[in-house]
Design a protein around this motif. Structure first.
Motif, mmCIF file in Angstrom:
data_model
loop_
_atom_site.group_PDB
_atom_site.id
_atom_site.type_symbol
_atom_site.label_atom_id
_atom_site.label_comp_id
_atom_site.label_asym_id
_atom_site.label_seq_id
_atom_site.Cartn_x
_atom_site.Cartn_y
_atom_site.Cartn_z
ATOM 1 N N UNK A 135 3.748 -9.596 -9.849
ATOM 2 C CA UNK A 135 5.252 -8.923 -9.881
ATOM 3 C C UNK A 135 5.805 -8.832 -8.306
ATOM 4 N N UNK A 136 6.134 -7.856 -7.891
ATOM 5 C CA UNK A 136 7.085 -7.651 -6.812
ATOM 6 C C UNK A 136 6.353 -8.236 -5.588
ATOM 7 N N UNK A 137 7.000 -8.197 -4.498
ATOM 8 C CA UNK A 137 6.345 -8.547 -3.106
ATOM 9 C C UNK A 137 5.388 -7.715 -2.699
ATOM 10 N N UNK A 138 4.297 -8.237 -2.240
ATOM 11 C CA UNK A 138 3.017 -7.218 -1.708
ATOM 12 C C UNK A 138 3.316 -6.403 -0.481
ATOM 13 N N UNK A 139 4.464 -7.061 0.227
ATOM 14 C CA UNK A 139 4.843 -6.124 1.713
ATOM 15 C C UNK A 139 6.110 -5.393 1.032
ATOM 16 N N UNK A 140 6.202 -4.192 1.540
ATOM 17 C CA UNK A 140 7.350 -3.254 1.364
ATOM 18 C C UNK A 140 7.849 -2.406 2.470
#
Lengths: 438, 183
Positions: free
Chosen positions: A113-118
């Motif tokens: 799914x989405x990026x691991x860093x937010x």
């Protein structure tokens, strides 16, 4: 960093630390003010003013409370290829500028799914919740992941680093839809799903024979009795259960792990063991497990759904490790499962030589060797001699398999459902045939 | 054990913030009345480093280069024009603020836009406070010669330095033991 959460569920925290930006701003402001006084340059005060005000405002705004982070997986037990959600819960002062989170998957897990860093801002009230989708790659016992949390405060003048670790997770091997015929070379017990060679109260027809004293009246076959003028009874063979001992040879794992995390010989063996155990336990048989590398921790044959969980749980701890030296495997088997049918799962390669199978067969157990090598070659180290060495190994392996055949030990490659039928039938016939001792 | 590694595309927000670092640095360079080789080169290297590696000392190098360039450009006892000075001060503060923010925004991160909004809003008090000080600074020369004003100016500078030092010392003394006991 120091352990702050305690136990395996905690987080590691560093405390609020000044950043390079704080040192740069303080140093520059002090230098500019000094030069302004020393050189009688009011313009330097103007240039220093934003930096000084920024320092004063942000130092006064510096958060006093710390940061905590907890990472949890929604499920503690997963099937291979099953997805789950890792939820990172960050508690930080609301005045923080931003919260940077980096989630990492644990061993045998993959983030999807989405990026691991937010980078998020803290909500007005309550903790920050950061969900991250993940997927289980391979069976085993692992942690679902970890997360690095960095909180910036006072316009980047301070930072707080914390690390969250998730709770342990079990990844259960997927069991193939495996089935096998009910022929068993050696049945034991008085009840079960396998047809024995002995007459008795069962369901499978053995024949029609004249009535003798002691026969039950309900067994009288009236049509035949009327036709022949003599009482006949329908004879059946007794149903028996059996004990299957799965011996797993984990002394070697042939795989090209850099290419794919699954598909190695040990991976095939574990899947096969789980499938076989599920099939026979579902049939009402007793199944045991013995890890070749840990012969002193066998699981004795037993029946039932809970026992399947026990076997699967034991399979999660299987790792490639050298055998623990010379130990009397037949003696261990004689102790835990004296008359069991032994299914030896082995790649029959290198350290996993087939000598063990011969020893077990000589001890009187029917042995079926299930070849778990698969089609994959170890391609991790593609050097000049790798290919030649691999071919030599295969030649030796082929000779070993032939030698097993000479001892009457069948070897069958694991192909999932139905792959054992023919061999089991042959084994049953072989056990029933008259023996000649030489 | 190997997870599938895919190189994520740089996040637009993080790229824009680094672009802001670059623009603020270039503005600080252009604010100089004369571009001497050494200070300009130091600033340029610092600005590029600050944009590329914002968590490192790039911004510090750029700011140090700026101070060097600004003080050497006018020589001793020369006061540059007020608009240029205010422009330089704004550029320097923008460089400091954007590089501080960029240091926490990795290029591959998904950045919530609210983070930028909050960060920008928190710059407003600083700008207002700086505007007041700058206004007072330019008003003081009208009363030059008054011993009282000069004394007040000196006390003001000392007060600002004292408060900043006290806050720094307080933050250093209370940072670690307090937060390591969180449970």
């Amino acid at each position: 960093m120091s352990e702050a959460g305690g136990g395996g569920r905690g987080w590691l925290a560093s405390g609020w630390q000044p950043t390079v930006a704080l040192a740069a701003a303080a140093g520059t402001a002090a230098l500019l003010l000094f030069l302004a006084v020393a050189l009688h340059r009011p313009d330097l005060v103007v240039i220093a003013a934003p930096l000084v005000i920024s320092l004063v405002v942000n130092l006064a705004r510096r958060p006093g409370t710390g940061v905590s982070a907890v990472l949890r997986a929604h499920a503690s037990t997963l099937l291979e290829d099953q997805g789950t959600t890792l939820t990172l819960r960050v508690t930080a002062p609301e005045s923080a500028d931003l919260v940077r989170t980096t989630t990492r998957a644990g061993a045998w897990m993959e983030l999807t799914g989405a990026r691991a860093t937010r980078c998020d801002q803290m909500p007005a009230s309550g903790p920050l919740i950061v969900p991250q989708a993940a997927r289980a790659l391979r069976w085993g016992r692992t942690r679902s992941g970890s997360a690095d949390v960095t909180v910036s405060a006072a316009q980047g003048l301070f930072r707080f680093d914390a690390q969250a670790r998730s709770t342990p997770v079990r990844i259960v091997p997927l069991r193939e839809r495996f089935h096998a015929i009910d022929a068993m070379p050696q049945a034991a017990g008085n009840l079960g799903a396998h047809r024995s060679r002995r007459p008795g109260d069962g369901t499978d027809l053995a024949g029609v024979r004249p009535f003798v004293g002691g026969d039950r009246l309900k067994r009288i076959n009236w049509p035949v009795s009327l036709r022949t003028g003599q009482l006949h009874v329908t004879a059946t063979v007794s149903d028996r259960d059996t004990a299957v001992m799965i011996v797993l040879d984990s002394s070697i794992d042939v795989t090209s792990r850099s290419v794919t995390p699954t598909g190695g010989s040990l991976d095939i063996a574990v899947h096969a063991a789980a499938s076989i155990a599920e099939h026979y336990l579902h049939s009402g048989d007793r199944v045991g497990l013995l890890d070749h590398a840990q012969p002193l921790r066998p699981i004795r044959p037993a029946a039932g759904r809970a026992h399947l969980d026990r076997i699967v749980d034991a399979l999660l701890d299987v790792t490639p490790q050298p055998s623990s030296g010379d130990y009397p495997l037949p003696r261990v088997l004689a102790r835990v499962a004296p008359r069991a049918m032994v299914m030896l799962l082995s790649p029959l390669l290198g350290a996993a030589r087939p000598q063990r199978a011969v020893e077990i067969a000589r001890a009187g157990h029917p042995v079926l060797v299930i070849d778990t090598l698969g089609a994959e070659a170890p391609t991790d180290e593609a050097r000049e001699w790798t290919d030649l060495a691999w071919r030599l190994q295969l030649l030796q392996r082929s000779a070993d398999i032939d030698r097993l055949g000479e001892h009457g030990i069948p070897v069958v490659a694991w192909r999932g459902a139905g792959s054992l039928d023919e061999v089991l039938l042959r084994l049953s016939r072989a056990v029933g045939a008259p023996r000649v001792r030489t | 054990m190997t997870a599938r590694i895919t190189a994520p595309r740089p996040a637009l927000t993080a790229v824009l913030v680094r672009l802001g670092v670059l623009l603020a640095g270039l503005a600080a360079i252009l604010a100089q009345p004369q571009l001497h080789t050494v200070p300009t080169a130091v600033m340029l290297i610092g600005v590029v480093l600050a944009a590329a590696f914002p968590a490192r000392i790039g911004a510090t190098v750029a700011i140090a280069g700026f101070v060097l360039a600004w003080t050497t450009a006018y020589g001793w006892h020369v006061t540059p024009s007020a608009p240029r000075t205010v422009f330089a001060a704004a550029a320097l503060y923008a460089l400091h603020a954007t590089s501080s923010l960029a240091g926490f925004l990795p290029l591959d991160a998904r950045v919530d836009v609210g983070v930028l909004r909050r960060y920008a809003l928190r710059c407003v008090p600083v700008v207002i406070g700086a505007a007041v000080i700058i206004g007072v600074n330019y008003a003081i020369p009208r009363f030059a010669g008054s011993a009282l004003v000069e004394l007040a100016g000196l006390v003001g500078v000392l007060a600002v330095l004292g408060i900043a030092s006290w806050l720094l010392l307080r933050s250093r003394s209370t940072s670690e033991p307090e937060n390591r006991t969180n449970r």
